[in-house]
Design an enzyme around this catalytic site. Structure first.
Site, PDB file in Angstrom:
ATOM      1  N   GLY A  71       0.787  -1.219   0.000  1.00 13.35           N
ATOM      2  CA  GLY A  71       0.000   0.000   0.000  1.00 13.35           C
ATOM      3  C   GLY A  71       0.821   1.272   0.000  1.00 13.35           C
ATOM      4  O   GLY A  71       0.469   2.248  -0.678  1.00 13.35           O
ATOM      5  N   ASN A 151      -8.847   3.115   8.323  1.00 14.97           N
ATOM      6  CA  ASN A 151      -8.201   2.005   9.019  1.00 14.97           C
ATOM      7  C   ASN A 151      -8.394   2.045  10.532  1.00 14.97           C
ATOM      8  O   ASN A 151      -8.243   1.024  11.201  1.00 14.97           O
ATOM      9  CB  ASN A 151      -6.699   1.995   8.701  1.00 14.97           C
ATOM     10  CG  ASN A 151      -6.045   3.342   8.932  1.00 14.97           C
ATOM     11  OD1 ASN A 151      -6.384   4.315   8.261  1.00 14.97           O
ATOM     12  ND2 ASN A 151      -5.117   3.404   9.860  1.00 14.97           N
ATOM     13  N   GLN A 179      -7.546  -0.972   3.487  1.00 14.07           N
ATOM     14  CA  GLN A 179      -8.393  -1.538   4.541  1.00 14.07           C
ATOM     15  C   GLN A 179      -9.704  -2.081   3.989  1.00 14.07           C
ATOM     16  O   GLN A 179     -10.348  -2.922   4.608  1.00 14.07           O
ATOM     17  CB  GLN A 179      -8.678  -0.482   5.608  1.00 14.07           C
ATOM     18  CG  GLN A 179      -9.092  -1.047   6.961  1.00 14.07           C
ATOM     19  CD  GLN A 179      -7.986  -1.809   7.652  1.00 14.07           C
ATOM     20  OE1 GLN A 179      -8.181  -2.937   8.099  1.00 14.07           O
ATOM     21  NE2 GLN A 179      -6.812  -1.213   7.734  1.00 14.07           N
ATOM     22  N   HIS A 201      -1.279  -8.129   2.862  1.00 14.36           N
ATOM     23  CA  HIS A 201      -1.260  -8.615   4.247  1.00 14.36           C
ATOM     24  C   HIS A 201      -2.496  -8.202   5.042  1.00 14.36           C
ATOM     25  O   HIS A 201      -2.685  -8.651   6.169  1.00 14.36           O
ATOM     26  CB  HIS A 201       0.015  -8.169   4.965  1.00 14.36           C
ATOM     27  CG  HIS A 201       0.049  -6.736   5.376  1.00 14.36           C
ATOM     28  ND1 HIS A 201      -0.191  -6.332   6.662  1.00 14.36           N
ATOM     29  CD2 HIS A 201       0.298  -5.605   4.681  1.00 14.36           C
ATOM     30  CE1 HIS A 201      -0.083  -5.022   6.752  1.00 14.36           C
ATOM     31  NE2 HIS A 201       0.208  -4.557   5.557  1.00 14.36           N
ATOM     32  N   CYS A 326       1.051   1.764  11.626  1.00 17.89           N
ATOM     33  CA  CYS A 326       2.164   2.520  11.064  1.00 17.89           C
ATOM     34  C   CYS A 326       2.600   3.663  11.970  1.00 17.89           C
ATOM     35  O   CYS A 326       3.598   4.314  11.703  1.00 17.89           O
ATOM     36  CB  CYS A 326       1.790   3.044   9.683  1.00 17.89           C
ATOM     37  SG  CYS A 326       1.516   1.706   8.505  1.00 17.89           S
TER      38      CYS A 326
END
Length: 381
Positions: A71, A151, A179, A201, A326
């Site tokens: 992403g 997200n 997401q 993932h 993140c």
């Protein structure tokens, strides 16, 4: 009691079928897809099979799928290269105040180059409206980037309506679907999406691989320069085992499977909310309950600091989060909750995110609730 993983918004465990597909590819098909000999042709066949399957999941054409590392690379490529390529038509960009850092940081970089970015504010439910986009569109707007689903809160944003709005405008429409992909159907043609970023993932695929959908009518220079891979659109030898694994994860997400997962997540999420209420826990739901992903719950637990609660839950074997992975490991508050409530609002420091996965069981949720309720009551005292 084993550990309970409820942080699927950060990453998901790989599905056993994905692991098996990757192992088989590594064992049987090591050729470089760019090589012209038989080994390379076998690799290219695997690559094209994966590309065609993934394109079909979006109603795209195979040539419109660019494989990459995930992403962040997809967002950076879409934003930076589109802006640089389109700057002769204008330097204005529209986005929201709740985007993922993989969108916000490239936009900050573009601002340093002289581009102007409008960050649309959200209401207390974390939502924007199509009218906000319309009100901020200008003749020199060249790019609109709005995430498909947030997200942290799970909010689903009105990308179909925004795509429709932009049909007659020069602005290219990008959506970060990291997401959202796999949670609900996306049709890039019907929704008029020009660019779309995905990371494997997040839906039981491997880390370090994803793709960027690029409408074939969009001119988009490669972010990575070098070889001729991906039809000169993304240099570097393709990570074939990971791409095959990602395609296997997509294959698993049949319409029936998505429907069943949605129903299951709704049941488990409702169970969490009902039992917290029955236990007398003082909480509220952050986000828009009418337009949200079924597997994400962002809860404001009044008077309970998130860092202390997360630590105690972790010690008890439960994994949840306070927002985007993140930004994990930092003391920075959630920029999403700040955008919704303001910098000094208690929700910013007293909220946690619970994100469910296909492997979570009702027994696990029962155990989680027992632990969560006990910890909240203990901390309240």
């Amino acid at each position: 009691m084993g550990n309970i993983y409820l942080d699927h918004g950060a990453t998901t465990p790989m599905h056993p079928a994905v692991i098996a597909a990757m192992v088989a590819e590594m064992e049987n098909n090591f050729g470089n897809p760019s090589s012209v000999h038989a080994f390379g042709r076998a690799g290219k066949k695997s690559l094209m099979t994966a590309r065609t399957l993934i394109a079909g999941s979006l109603n795209a054409e195979a040539e419109e799928i660019i494989f990459n590392s995930g992403g962040t690379e997809g967002d950076n490529t879409a934003l930076i290269e589109t802006a640089l390529a389109q700057q002769k038509f204008g330097k204005h960009i529209i986005t929201t105040s709740i985007e993922h850092p993989a969108v916000i940081e490239p936009l900050h970089y573009l601002e340093s180059l002289g581009f102007e970015v409008t960050y649309l504010p959200v209401d207390e439910k974390g939502q924007i409206t199509v009218q906000q986009v319309a009100d901020n569109l200008r003749e020199d707007t060249i790019l609109v980037s709005i995430m498909a689903a947030n997200n942290e809160t799970g909010n689903i944003l009105p990308i179909s309506e925004i795509g429709e709005l932009l049909v007659e405008h020069q602005a290219i429409f990008h959506t970060d679907a990291v997401q959202a992909y796999g949670a609900f159907d996306i049709d890039v043609k019907k929704q008029h999406i020009d660019l779309l970023s995905v990371s494997a993932h997040k839906f039981s695929g491997p880390k370090g691989v994803g793709f960027l959908y690029k409408n074939k009518s969009v001119r988009l220079p490669a972010l990575l320069k070098g070889g001729q891979q991906e039809e000169k659109r993304r240099a570097g030898t393709e990570n074939l085992p990971a791409i095959v694994g990602m395609a296997e994860a997509v294959k698993i997400l049949t319409p029936l499977e998505k429907k069943n997962r949605k129903h299951r997540y709704q049941e488990l999420a409702t169970k969490i909310l009902v039992e917290l209420k029955d236990a007398g826990i003082d909480f509220s739901l952050n986000g828009d309950p009418q337009h949200k992903l079924p597997h994400v719950l962002n809860l404001y637990l009044k008077g309970i600091h998130r860092d202390v609660l997360l630590m105690r839950l972790d010690l008890a074997g439960v994994a949840v989060s306070s927002g985007s992975a993140c930004t994990a490991g930092t003391i920075e508050p959630s920029h999403v909750l700040e955008a919704m409530y303001g910098h000094d609002a208690p929700q910013v420091d007293e909220s946690i995110r619970i994100s469910l996965g296909y492997e979570n069981t009702e027994d696990e949720i029962d155990q989680f609730l027992e632990i969560l309720i006990a910890e909240v009551q203990r901390l309240k005292k």
